[in-house]
Enzyme design. Structure first.
Site, short mmCIF file in Angstrom:
data_model
loop_
_atom_site.label_atom_id
_atom_site.label_comp_id
_atom_site.label_asym_id
_atom_site.label_seq_id
_atom_site.Cartn_x
_atom_site.Cartn_y
_atom_site.Cartn_z
N CYS A 24 0.82 -1.22 0.00
CA CYS A 24 0.00 0.00 0.00
C CYS A 24 0.85 1.27 0.00
O CYS A 24 0.36 2.35 -0.32
CB CYS A 24 -0.92 0.01 1.21
SG CYS A 24 -2.11 -1.34 1.23
N HIS A 80 -2.67 7.51 2.46
CA HIS A 80 -3.23 6.25 1.93
C HIS A 80 -4.64 6.08 2.48
O HIS A 80 -4.88 6.27 3.67
CB HIS A 80 -2.32 5.09 2.36
CG HIS A 80 -2.92 3.74 2.16
ND1 HIS A 80 -3.57 3.38 1.01
CD2 HIS A 80 -2.98 2.65 2.99
CE1 HIS A 80 -3.99 2.13 1.13
NE2 HIS A 80 -3.65 1.68 2.31
N ASN A 107 -10.28 0.90 -0.03
CA ASN A 107 -8.82 0.85 0.08
C ASN A 107 -8.29 0.17 -1.18
O ASN A 107 -8.49 -1.03 -1.38
CB ASN A 107 -8.47 0.06 1.35
CG ASN A 107 -6.97 -0.06 1.59
OD1 ASN A 107 -6.17 0.04 0.68
ND2 ASN A 107 -6.61 -0.31 2.84
O1 UT7 Z 1 -4.02 -0.77 3.63
C1 UT7 Z 1 -3.03 -1.33 4.43
C2 UT7 Z 1 -3.15 -0.85 5.85
N1 UT7 Z 1 -4.39 -1.32 6.42
C3 UT7 Z 1 -4.98 -0.64 7.40
O2 UT7 Z 1 -4.51 0.40 7.77
C4 UT7 Z 1 -6.22 -1.21 8.01
C5 UT7 Z 1 -6.16 -1.06 9.52
N2 UT7 Z 1 -7.27 -1.69 10.23
C6 UT7 Z 1 -8.56 -1.29 10.12
O3 UT7 Z 1 -8.88 -0.39 9.34
C7 UT7 Z 1 -9.57 -1.90 11.05
O4 UT7 Z 1 -8.90 -2.73 11.96
C8 UT7 Z 1 -10.69 -2.70 10.34
C9 UT7 Z 1 -11.59 -1.73 9.58
C10 UT7 Z 1 -10.08 -3.71 9.38
C11 UT7 Z 1 -11.54 -3.44 11.36
O5 UT7 Z 1 -12.12 -2.50 12.28
P1 UT7 Z 1 -11.92 -2.65 13.85
O6 UT7 Z 1 -12.65 -1.58 14.47
O7 UT7 Z 1 -10.44 -2.75 14.13
O8 UT7 Z 1 -12.64 -4.02 14.14
P2 UT7 Z 1 -12.14 -5.25 15.05
O9 UT7 Z 1 -11.39 -6.20 14.20
O10 UT7 Z 1 -11.47 -4.71 16.30
O11 UT7 Z 1 -13.51 -5.87 15.47
C12 UT7 Z 1 -14.44 -5.18 16.31
C13 UT7 Z 1 -15.70 -6.02 16.47
C14 UT7 Z 1 -15.41 -7.43 16.93
O12 UT7 Z 1 -16.51 -7.85 17.74
P3 UT7 Z 1 -16.40 -7.83 19.34
O13 UT7 Z 1 -15.22 -8.71 19.68
O14 UT7 Z 1 -16.18 -6.39 19.71
O15 UT7 Z 1 -17.73 -8.39 19.76
C15 UT7 Z 1 -15.42 -8.24 15.66
O16 UT7 Z 1 -15.77 -9.58 15.86
O17 UT7 Z 1 -16.37 -6.15 15.20
C16 UT7 Z 1 -16.44 -7.53 14.84
N3 UT7 Z 1 -16.16 -7.61 13.42
C17 UT7 Z 1 -17.07 -7.44 12.47
N4 UT7 Z 1 -18.40 -7.21 12.55
C18 UT7 Z 1 -19.07 -7.07 11.38
C19 UT7 Z 1 -14.95 -7.81 12.82
N5 UT7 Z 1 -15.09 -7.77 11.49
C20 UT7 Z 1 -16.40 -7.56 11.24
C21 UT7 Z 1 -17.15 -7.40 10.07
N6 UT7 Z 1 -18.47 -7.14 10.19
N7 UT7 Z 1 -16.59 -7.46 8.85
#
Ligand code: UT7
Length: 338
Positions: free
Chosen positions: A128, A263, A294
């Site tokens: 990226c 980015h 992205n």
């Molecule tokens: O391009 C290269 C660089 N990449 C980045 O910079 C991406 C960096 N990371 C992110 O942007 C974020 O981590 C994501 C958008 C990928 C994910 O968002 P998040 O707020 O970090 O979600 P999480 O993985 O911490 O999950 C939060 C909650 C969890 O539930 P509990 O444990 O709080 O009950 C997950 O199980 O959301 C749940 N969850 C989802 N729910 C619905 C995880 N993925 C999903 C999903 N849909 N797709």
């Protein structure tokens, strides 16, 4: 010439004072994909995707929108905007992480397709952050007198490497290409790059395995995996530090900027970085992620093109670019807009 083979100085080209971006171009696949379409396979929802990433829609490539096709289309638009003939391009740098053919590299095909038929052409692998790495390389090639006109293009078909059933990535990525043409200038229009990598954290964004070797029992192609929360924390800590260092290296303040173009990984990262940098209200923050998602190495030039196309930034205004992602790698620099 020394007949005895003794060491002697070599001739090198004369350096030029600076390089600048002469034109920007984009290719956005025609198919607009709403969150509802990707949410079904990952037990997610439009509401969750918007809240956690800011993404509303993304573009998915058609079967014949290859990495090379999209790169060529974006590059031709950048050349047209720059007013530079294809045969004046002596170097093509292609940043991509989704070109599935390992060999030959894709950049020579892009060069051929745009009419730069004998240009030096190479692929740049920095995921990226690839576009900003390639732009810094173009700047150095031009200032050293090695190259005169360089096409720098980021092109991604992320749909080829993302598993549509992976909850952590399926909603995040999209397809497209963005390009710039860089040429010599009397005044520098590309500031020093500030870049770095943390290879000990290579597992944070990685494929699920290597492509199978001949004879291997595993035949399933690997797909992209990401420790989202760890990458998120790394990005919000790294981007403002790199951005401030790039401003200092270029000798400008945040108040001198017209635009901030990080980015487009996630709108929360974009807005978090903008807040940490305390950007004055007149600085336009690129939020192309909302409608493009992205697009990895294509996201910075796509976001740049979107700001220029809707007249949101002044000609010759300064933009702060920051690329970051798998590696882990980052690169930041200040550029003058065309
Ligand atoms: O391009 C290269 C660089 N990449 C980045 O910079 C991406 C960096 N990371 C992110 O942007 C974020 O981590 C994501 C958008 C990928 C994910 O968002 P998040 O707020 O970090 O979600 P999480 O993985 O911490 O999950 C939060 C909650 C969890 O539930 P509990 O444990 O709080 O009950 C997950 O199980 O959301 C749940 N969850 C989802 N729910 C619905 C995880 N993925 C999903 C999903 N849909 N797709």
């Amino acid at each position: 010439m020394a007949a005895d083979g003794a060491a002697r100085g070599l001739s090198v080209p004369a350096a030029v004072p600076g390089a600048r971006i002469l034109g920007v171009g984009a290719y956005r696949p025609s198919r607009v994909v709403p969150n509802a379409e990707v949410a079904a396979a990952i037990d997610s929802s439009d509401d969750w995707i918007r809240r956690r990433s800011g993404i509303a829609t993304r573009r998915f490539a058609a079967p014949d929108d290859t990495v090379v096709d999209m790169a060529a289309a974006a590059s031709l638009k950048a050349l047209a905007q720059a007013g530079i003939a294809p045969d004046a391009v002596d170097t093509v740098l292609l940043a991509s992480m989704s070109q599935l053919t390992q060999s030959p590299p894709a950049a020579p095909r892009v060069a051929h397709r745009i009419g730069a038929v004998s240009a030096g052409a190479l692929d740049v692998g920095a995921a990226c952050a690839g576009f900003v790495h390639a732009l810094a390389t173009a700047d150095s090639l031009i200032r050293s007198g090695t190259s005169r006109h360089v096409v720098v293009v980021g092109s991604e078909r992320m749909t080829d490497i993302v598993d549509p059933t992976d909850r952590g990535t399926a909603f995040l990525f999209g397809d497209g290409a963005g390009a710039v043409v860089v040429g010599p200038a009397d005044e520098p229009g590309i500031g020093p790059v500030v870049w770095g990598s943390e290879g000990d954290r290579h597992g944070a964004i990685a494929h699920s395995g290597p492509w199978p070797a001949p004879g291997a029992s595993v035949t399933v192609a690997p797909t992209l995996r990401m420790d989202g929360p760890a990458v998120f924390r790394w990005a919000v800590a790294t981007v403002p530090v790199a951005a401030r260092a790039a401003l200092a290296a270029a000798g400008v303040d945040a108040g001198d900027l017209a635009a901030f173009v990080p980015h487009q990984a996630n709108l929360r990262i974009v807005d978090g970085a903008a807040a940490a940098l305390r950007l004055p209200p007149h600085v336009v923050v690129a939020r192309d992620v909302v409608h493009t998602a992205n697009t990895s190495a294509a996201s910075v030039p796509l976001a740049l093109e979107e700001l220029i196309a809707r007249g949101a930034v002044p000609r010759r205004g300064l933009a702060l670019l920051v690329g970051f992602g798998a590696g882990l790698s980052h690169a930041a620099q200040v550029v003058a807009l065309p």
